[in-house]
Write an enzyme that holds these catalytic residues in place. Sequence first.
Site, PDB file in Angstrom:
ATOM      1  N   CYS A  80     -10.144  -4.922   0.467  1.00  0.00           N
ATOM      2  CA  CYS A  80     -11.284  -4.006   0.601  1.00  0.00           C
ATOM      3  C   CYS A  80     -12.221  -4.202  -0.599  1.00  0.00           C
ATOM      4  CB  CYS A  80     -10.797  -2.564   0.679  1.00  0.00           C
ATOM      5  SG  CYS A  80     -10.257  -1.907  -0.910  1.00  0.00           S
ATOM      6  N   CYS A  85     -10.740  -3.301  -4.069  1.00  0.00           N
ATOM      7  CA  CYS A  85      -9.782  -4.294  -4.575  1.00  0.00           C
ATOM      8  C   CYS A  85     -10.499  -5.564  -5.032  1.00  0.00           C
ATOM      9  CB  CYS A  85      -8.744  -4.620  -3.503  1.00  0.00           C
ATOM     10  SG  CYS A  85      -7.595  -3.266  -3.223  1.00  0.00           S
ATOM     11  N   ASN A 141       0.842  -1.206   0.000  1.00  0.00           N
ATOM     12  CA  ASN A 141       0.000   0.000   0.000  1.00  0.00           C
ATOM     13  C   ASN A 141       0.873   1.250   0.000  1.00  0.00           C
ATOM     14  OD1 ASN A 141       0.631  -0.790   2.679  1.00  0.00           O
ATOM     15  ND2 ASN A 141      -1.039   0.419   3.527  1.00  0.00           N
ATOM     16  N   GLU A 184       0.434   5.264   0.505  1.00  0.00           N
ATOM     17  CA  GLU A 184      -0.508   6.284   0.987  1.00  0.00           C
ATOM     18  C   GLU A 184      -0.088   7.688   0.546  1.00  0.00           C
ATOM     19  OE1 GLU A 184      -0.961   5.556   5.201  1.00  0.00           O
ATOM     20  OE2 GLU A 184      -2.074   3.700   4.800  1.00  0.00           O
ATOM     21  N   GLU A 227      -3.053  -4.650  -2.990  1.00  0.00           N
ATOM     22  CA  GLU A 227      -3.572  -5.569  -4.014  1.00  0.00           C
ATOM     23  C   GLU A 227      -3.634  -4.888  -5.376  1.00  0.00           C
ATOM     24  OE1 GLU A 227      -4.793  -4.866  -1.052  1.00  0.00           O
ATOM     25  OE2 GLU A 227      -5.958  -6.509  -0.192  1.00  0.00           O
ATOM     26  N   CYS A 244      -4.150   0.628  -2.403  1.00  0.00           N
ATOM     27  CA  CYS A 244      -3.973  -0.604  -1.626  1.00  0.00           C
ATOM     28  C   CYS A 244      -2.900  -1.488  -2.262  1.00  0.00           C
ATOM     29  CB  CYS A 244      -5.269  -1.402  -1.591  1.00  0.00           C
ATOM     30  SG  CYS A 244      -6.587  -0.646  -0.646  1.00  0.00           S
TER      31      CYS A 244
HETATM   32  N1  THU Z   1      -5.181  -1.576   2.664  1.00  0.00           N
HETATM   33  C1  THU Z   1      -4.599  -2.376   1.727  1.00  0.00           C
HETATM   34  O1  THU Z   1      -3.555  -2.053   1.153  1.00  0.00           O
HETATM   35  N2  THU Z   1      -5.212  -3.545   1.433  1.00  0.00           N
HETATM   36  C2  THU Z   1      -6.274  -4.055   2.116  1.00  0.00           C
HETATM   37  O2  THU Z   1      -6.659  -5.178   1.845  1.00  0.00           O
HETATM   38  C3  THU Z   1      -6.928  -3.262   3.151  1.00  0.00           C
HETATM   39  C4  THU Z   1      -6.416  -1.876   3.334  1.00  0.00           C
HETATM   40  C5  THU Z   1      -4.482  -0.339   3.028  1.00  0.00           C
HETATM   41  C6  THU Z   1      -5.117   0.931   2.604  1.00  0.00           C
HETATM   42  C7  THU Z   1      -4.521   1.902   3.608  1.00  0.00           C
HETATM   43  O3  THU Z   1      -3.231   2.301   3.149  1.00  0.00           O
HETATM   44  C8  THU Z   1      -4.328   1.074   4.859  1.00  0.00           C
HETATM   45  O4  THU Z   1      -4.357  -0.277   4.431  1.00  0.00           O
HETATM   46  C9  THU Z   1      -5.391   1.300   5.926  1.00  0.00           C
HETATM   47  O5  THU Z   1      -6.639   1.150   5.406  1.00  0.00           O
END
Ligand code: THU
Length: 160
Positions: A111, A114, A61, A63, A74, A72
Amino acid sequence: MKEYNIYISARVATQEELSLKERELIREAVNAAESSYSPYSHFAVGAALRLDTGEIIKGSNQENASYPVGCCAERTALFWTGANRKHAVICEIAVVALNGGQITKDVTAPCGMCRQALLEVERRQKSPIRVFLCGKDEVVILNQVADLLPLSFNAENMSV
Ligand code: THU
């Protein structure tokens, strides 16, 4: 009125019960999580995809101070694969999250966004993507992404 009963089948295994190849994919997901840029959530997620060629593609991920801009793990791995390995078929995905450097107790599941992105790839390649959702002590295994998103929206729903 009709009623749908939707059943999905998921298996729960310990890492020791998995094959060496499956454990390798999870290790790569952990390794990917270590490259996460997550100064806002402090939740480092890693995803590893195994292609039909045997290659493993990793994503984490990423940000941004403007939160919705982030991506994310994925989708980072998925879109990199689409952009750089156009003809590859994705066979498996492992997802894991680290908190304070340790694999979280609970398994991490993709999520909704994704799931939608993964499902479109699965439908397009006409071949299931096995899913490994990893936690500290157990791994939840699904046979296909479609099981993560029942009653999904897809392009065919747009025709009248
Ligand atoms: N996130 C992911 O990268 N994948 C997931 O399956 C769930 C959430 C990330 C998004 C954000 O950077 C952090 O986790 C908190 O939500």
